[in-house]
Design a protein around this motif. Structure first.
Motif, PDB file in Angstrom:
ATOM      1  N   ILE A 181      62.220  -2.758  45.532  1.00 18.39           N
ATOM      2  CA  ILE A 181      63.122  -1.871  45.022  1.00 18.39           C
ATOM      3  C   ILE A 181      64.023  -2.553  44.076  1.00 18.39           C
ATOM      4  O   ILE A 181      64.419  -1.895  42.942  1.00 18.39           O
TER       5      ILE A 181
ATOM      6  N   THR B 169      71.613  -2.217  46.719  1.00 19.31           N
ATOM      7  CA  THR B 169      70.370  -1.996  47.831  1.00 19.31           C
ATOM      8  C   THR B 169      70.604  -2.647  49.020  1.00 19.31           C
ATOM      9  O   THR B 169      70.562  -2.283  50.160  1.00 19.31           O
TER      10      THR B 169
ATOM     11  N   TYR C 181      64.182  -0.820  40.155  1.00 17.35           N
ATOM     12  CA  TYR C 181      65.358  -0.140  39.899  1.00 17.35           C
ATOM     13  C   TYR C 181      65.952  -0.994  38.492  1.00 17.35           C
ATOM     14  O   TYR C 181      66.490  -0.343  37.938  1.00 17.35           O
TER      15      TYR C 181
ATOM     16  N   ILE D 246      71.384   9.088  41.306  1.00 19.28           N
ATOM     17  CA  ILE D 246      70.145   9.445  41.576  1.00 19.28           C
ATOM     18  C   ILE D 246      69.331   8.010  42.004  1.00 19.28           C
ATOM     19  O   ILE D 246      68.570   8.247  43.007  1.00 19.28           O
ATOM     20  N   TYR D 247      69.628   6.982  41.291  1.00 25.91           N
ATOM     21  CA  TYR D 247      69.199   5.678  41.834  1.00 25.91           C
ATOM     22  C   TYR D 247      69.548   5.618  43.124  1.00 25.91           C
ATOM     23  O   TYR D 247      68.626   5.013  43.959  1.00 25.91           O
TER      24      TYR D 247
ATOM     25  N   ALA E  27      70.417   7.745  45.436  1.00 23.12           N
ATOM     26  CA  ALA E  27      69.815   8.402  46.398  1.00 23.12           C
ATOM     27  C   ALA E  27      68.288   8.295  46.756  1.00 23.12           C
ATOM     28  O   ALA E  27      68.002   8.011  47.832  1.00 23.12           O
ATOM     29  N   THR E  28      67.650   7.693  45.538  1.00 23.75           N
ATOM     30  CA  THR E  28      66.267   7.537  45.760  1.00 23.75           C
ATOM     31  C   THR E  28      65.947   6.055  46.677  1.00 23.75           C
ATOM     32  O   THR E  28      65.333   5.739  47.141  1.00 23.75           O
ATOM     33  N   ILE E  29      66.978   5.154  46.013  1.00 20.02           N
ATOM     34  CA  ILE E  29      67.122   3.826  46.963  1.00 20.02           C
ATOM     35  C   ILE E  29      67.216   3.966  48.469  1.00 20.02           C
ATOM     36  O   ILE E  29      66.406   3.422  49.252  1.00 20.02           O
TER      37      ILE E  29
ATOM     38  N   LEU F  41      66.265   6.490  50.207  1.00 18.14           N
ATOM     39  CA  LEU F  41      65.092   7.195  50.542  1.00 18.14           C
ATOM     40  C   LEU F  41      64.085   6.074  50.925  1.00 18.14           C
ATOM     41  O   LEU F  41      63.377   5.810  51.895  1.00 18.14           O
ATOM     42  N   TYR F  42      64.023   5.190  49.864  1.00 21.04           N
ATOM     43  CA  TYR F  42      62.925   4.087  50.185  1.00 21.04           C
ATOM     44  C   TYR F  42      63.489   3.156  51.296  1.00 21.04           C
ATOM     45  O   TYR F  42      62.465   2.760  51.899  1.00 21.04           O
TER      46      TYR F  42
END
Length: 204
Positions: free
Chosen positions: A36, A90, A40, A18-19, A21-23, A25-26
């Motif tokens: 970020i 990241t 996180y 999930i981390y 996937a959302t990273i 997205l950002y």
């Protein structure tokens, strides 16, 4: 101690996806890499305490052949490991999506690690002294106070903080970096020793 650090990674193996996937997205919407990395890293670290509290892991850990000093130290060392992991993830994501350098600028990396260490220097002793729920209430209260200060007492506080960070990023003096790094390390080690003292005296 290595096993204690790995334990915190393994219990969040589902959340790591999930981390990531959302990273991604950002990164698509061009959120600052420093933001970020910091957010996180803090989420990952605080979540380890939430899991320990939820599963009464401290009772189990204290029945295993680990000293309380080792248990606390694994959190402080692990925090730096997890932060490095978030920076790496990241950085790779930013390279694949935006074609940027495979690693952050060294100033960005120092800033993320420094911010995490300063934040944890205050947060971790509170985690060891109180329950996670109490901390969340305290964080909410502090955030409310911060909003009130910005609204009524110092509307330019956000701009001041932003300018301070920008000045740090443009510093060229090695001596200033050395002083900042040394101060953060002293703060982190002091927090580490305080947490050991608190945890050693705690009764489960």
């Amino acid at each position: 101690m290595v096993n204690l650090i790995l334990k915190d990674v393994l219990i969040q193996k589902k959340l790591i996806l999930i981390y990531i996937a959302t990273i991604i997205l950002y990164l698509f919407i061009d959120v600052s890499l420093v933001k970020i990395g910091f957010l996180y890293s803090m989420a990952f670290i605080t979540q380890t305490f939430a899991y320990d509290e939820k599963d009464n892991a401290n009772i189990l850990l204290n029945s295993l052949p680990y000293t309380r000093k080792e248990i606390v130290s694994s959190k402080y060392i692990g925090a730096l490991v997890y932060t490095s992991l978030i920076i790496f993830i990241t950085s790779i994501g930013d390279f694949l999506l935006n074609g940027k350098e495979i690693l952050f600028l060294w100033k960005d990396i120092l800033l993320i690690i420094g911010l995490v260490m300063v934040a944890l220097s205050f947060i971790l002793p509170i985690f060891y002294k109180f329950k996670t729920q109490s901390l969340m209430i305290a964080v909410g209260a502090l955030f409310g106070i911060y909003i009130l200060i910005i609204k009524f007492l110092s509307p330019s506080l956000n701009d001041t903080l932003r300018e301070s960070i920008q000045k740090f990023m443009t510093l060229q003096e090695t001596q200033m970096y050395f002083i900042a790094i040394l101060t953060i390390i002293i703060l982190y080690v002091g927090s580490w020793l305080l947490s050991i003292r608190i945890y050693t005296r705690k009764v489960f």
